[in-house]
Design a protein around this motif. Structure first.
Motif, PDB file in Angstrom:
ATOM      1  N   TYR A 167       4.381  -5.157   6.221  1.00  0.00           N
ATOM      2  CA  TYR A 167       5.496  -5.887   5.602  1.00  0.00           C
ATOM      3  C   TYR A 167       5.644  -5.481   4.132  1.00  0.00           C
ATOM      4  CZ  TYR A 167       6.518  -9.613   9.120  1.00  0.00           C
ATOM      5  OH  TYR A 167       6.926 -10.320  10.213  1.00  0.00           O
ATOM      6  N   ALA A 168       4.564  -5.661   3.378  1.00  0.00           N
ATOM      7  CA  ALA A 168       4.627  -5.470   1.924  1.00  0.00           C
ATOM      8  C   ALA A 168       4.884  -4.019   1.534  1.00  0.00           C
ATOM      9  CB  ALA A 168       3.319  -5.960   1.289  1.00  0.00           C
ATOM     10  N   SER A 169       4.561  -3.078   2.418  1.00  0.00           N
ATOM     11  CA  SER A 169       4.730  -1.653   2.118  1.00  0.00           C
ATOM     12  C   SER A 169       6.104  -1.134   2.528  1.00  0.00           C
ATOM     13  CB  SER A 169       3.638  -0.841   2.835  1.00  0.00           C
ATOM     14  OG  SER A 169       2.349  -1.301   2.469  1.00  0.00           O
ATOM     15  N   ASN A 194       0.851  -1.181   0.000  1.00  0.00           N
ATOM     16  CA  ASN A 194       0.000   0.000   0.000  1.00  0.00           C
ATOM     17  C   ASN A 194       0.895   1.242   0.000  1.00  0.00           C
ATOM     18  OD1 ASN A 194      -1.798   2.068   0.410  1.00  0.00           O
ATOM     19  ND2 ASN A 194      -2.717   1.213   2.267  1.00  0.00           N
ATOM     20  N   ARG A 195       0.906   1.942  -1.108  1.00  0.00           N
ATOM     21  CA  ARG A 195       1.788   3.109  -1.246  1.00  0.00           C
ATOM     22  C   ARG A 195       1.405   4.248  -0.308  1.00  0.00           C
ATOM     23  NH1 ARG A 195       5.067   2.030  -5.315  1.00  0.00           N
ATOM     24  NH2 ARG A 195       4.407   0.543  -6.921  1.00  0.00           N
ATOM     25  N   LYS A 249       1.277   8.189   4.936  1.00  0.00           N
ATOM     26  CA  LYS A 249       0.572   8.316   6.212  1.00  0.00           C
ATOM     27  C   LYS A 249       1.512   8.732   7.334  1.00  0.00           C
ATOM     28  CE  LYS A 249      -2.229   5.639   9.469  1.00  0.00           C
ATOM     29  NZ  LYS A 249      -2.856   4.307   9.751  1.00  0.00           N
ATOM     30  N   TYR A 250       2.719   8.151   7.348  1.00  0.00           N
ATOM     31  CA  TYR A 250       3.671   8.442   8.429  1.00  0.00           C
ATOM     32  C   TYR A 250       4.846   9.315   7.963  1.00  0.00           C
ATOM     33  CZ  TYR A 250       1.228   4.750  11.002  1.00  0.00           C
ATOM     34  OH  TYR A 250       0.273   3.993  11.635  1.00  0.00           O
ATOM     35  N   ASN A 251       4.790   9.788   6.692  1.00  0.00           N
ATOM     36  CA  ASN A 251       5.856  10.619   6.135  1.00  0.00           C
ATOM     37  C   ASN A 251       7.212   9.909   6.228  1.00  0.00           C
ATOM     38  OD1 ASN A 251       6.950  12.906   4.904  1.00  0.00           O
ATOM     39  ND2 ASN A 251       7.375  13.891   6.874  1.00  0.00           N
ATOM     40  N   LEU A 252       7.264   8.690   5.684  1.00  0.00           N
ATOM     41  CA  LEU A 252       8.455   7.855   5.790  1.00  0.00           C
ATOM     42  C   LEU A 252       9.288   7.888   4.508  1.00  0.00           C
ATOM     43  CD1 LEU A 252       6.757   4.752   7.467  1.00  0.00           C
ATOM     44  CD2 LEU A 252       8.090   6.544   8.591  1.00  0.00           C
TER      45      LEU A 252
END
Length: 385
Positions: free
Chosen positions: A276-278, A203-204, A209-212
């Protein structure tokens, strides 16, 4: 074949409980007669097809860690009566605690073949926790930590040498046990849910969402034995990367104060699979894990993985093929490979594809199918003696 599994942890959130929850699902789907006897907060019996789960209330708990307790009153007369009235072909012991002691007694009374699995490096856990306590005193008392590990191993030897067959989750652990125990050592590896943990769950919006930035992910208990002080120290100077830790435990509050990592707390099921996948790569510096199921989950999710060269997880990772096996606690080497992962997106994708390919060979169906072959072989040899 009628099997009885004894475990001190079943409903809790940890690797051992997860294995036997999956085993129950496997047996339910195939209508295999299985009965699980587990310590719990209250007594109950749950039935699913040909599977029964007996939850036995702890009377006087002794907490080993937040998700694992033993009962100081270990002898259970109700179990003796139950086994008198119900016949079993095999007892499989998952943990060397209260339920394991009951299992040994029942095996002896009713002459039931018994085997054990060695899931957790308890002596090393003890050493790491003692080290953590000592470090707060600023005293050089390494010999106390080493002595605590030695004492714990003496208990483990006395316990596990009562079995003819002990199953290890990895070849690393198998070799370690062969050097310490008199029992025959076999293997009972771990699997992964390939539908739940998949690159398709990426999920891009998670990064937004967390500014990572480039996400380095750790999943597991936030505890001293996981070597997370080393991990957060390595990431202090890392640029263009975000260290994300998923899980909970006694060491969380201390780490939060002394690191710039993002702590997401405990996650499970689809939410965990999406994290995990993101993410971009997985980091697991623990030196005490006998297998490391989270490493396999990360691989199934298509992530490159970085692990220590000490412990079971190093067997899941093929160095330079789907990640890197790094010298334990080598700050320089870990920093170099982490910086490489951050900078080289093509390499991350290449290693991640191989991680998924390797994980596809480790389905739970294959793992439990192999376990039943071990059961059959053991019972055949038992009858021949």
């Amino acid at each position: 074949m009628k099997i009885a599994v004894f475990t001190d942890t079943y409903d809790e959130i940890n690797g051992v409980a997860s294995v036997y929850q999956k085993f129950v699902e496997y047996c339910v789907d195939r209508n295999i007669h299985l009965e699980v006897f587990a310590l719990s907060k209250k007594t109950s019996v749950e039935e699913k097809n040909n599977v029964k789960i007996h939850r036995i209330k702890i009377l006087i708990p002794m907490e080993v860690q937040p998700d694992l307790s033993f009962d100081l009153i270990w002898l259970n007369p109700k179990l003796i009566t139950y086994f008198k009235n119900n016949k079993f072909d095999l007892i499989h012991v998952a943990t060397p605690g209260t339920m394991g002691l009951n299992a040994l007694l029942l095996s002896k009374i009713y002459k039931i073949p018994i085997i054990a699995t060695y899931h957790t490096h308890i002596p090393e856990y003890v050493k790491e926790r003692v080290n953590k306590i000592i470090s707060k005193t600023n005293l050089k008392l390494n010999r106390i930590a080493n002595s605590s590990e030695t004492i714990a191993w003496e208990f483990m030897k006395v316990y596990y040498n009562r079995f003819k067959l002990v199953l290890a989750p990895s070849e690393y652990t198998k070799k370690d046990l062969e050097a310490k125990l008199k029992a025959e050592i076999g293997t009972f590896s771990h699997g992964v849910d390939l539908n739940l943990f998949s690159p398709k769950r990426r999920n891009r919006e998670f990064k937004e969402k967390y500014n990572l930035k480039v996400i380095a992910l750790y999943v597991g208990r936030i505890a001293a034995e996981k070597n997370l002080d080393f991990l957060t120290d390595v990431f202090k100077d890392a640029k263009n990367s975000s260290l994300v830790l998923v899980g909970d435990g006694p060491h969380k509050s201390g780490l939060e104060k002394n690191s710039n990592a993002l702590f997401l707390g405990f996650k499970k099921d689809e939410e965990l699979a999406e994290i995990y996948a993101s993410s971009d790569f997985f980091v697991f510096p623990s030196t005490t894990d006998s297998f490391g199921m989270v490493v396999l989950e990360a691989m199934a999710s298509g992530l490159p993985v970085l692990v220590s060269d000490k412990g079971g997880p190093r067997e899941i990772v093929l160095d330079k093929i789907n990640g890197f096996v790094l010298k334990n606690n080598d700050n320089k080497e870990w920093k170099e490979k982490i910086e490489l992962m951050i900078k080289d997106e093509k390499l991350r994708k290449k290693l991640g594809v191989m991680s998924r390919e390797l994980a596809l060979r480790r389905s739970w169906n294959k793992v439990f199918g192999d376990l039943f072959k071990t059961y059959e072989k053991f019972l055949k040899e038992h009858k021949a003696t």
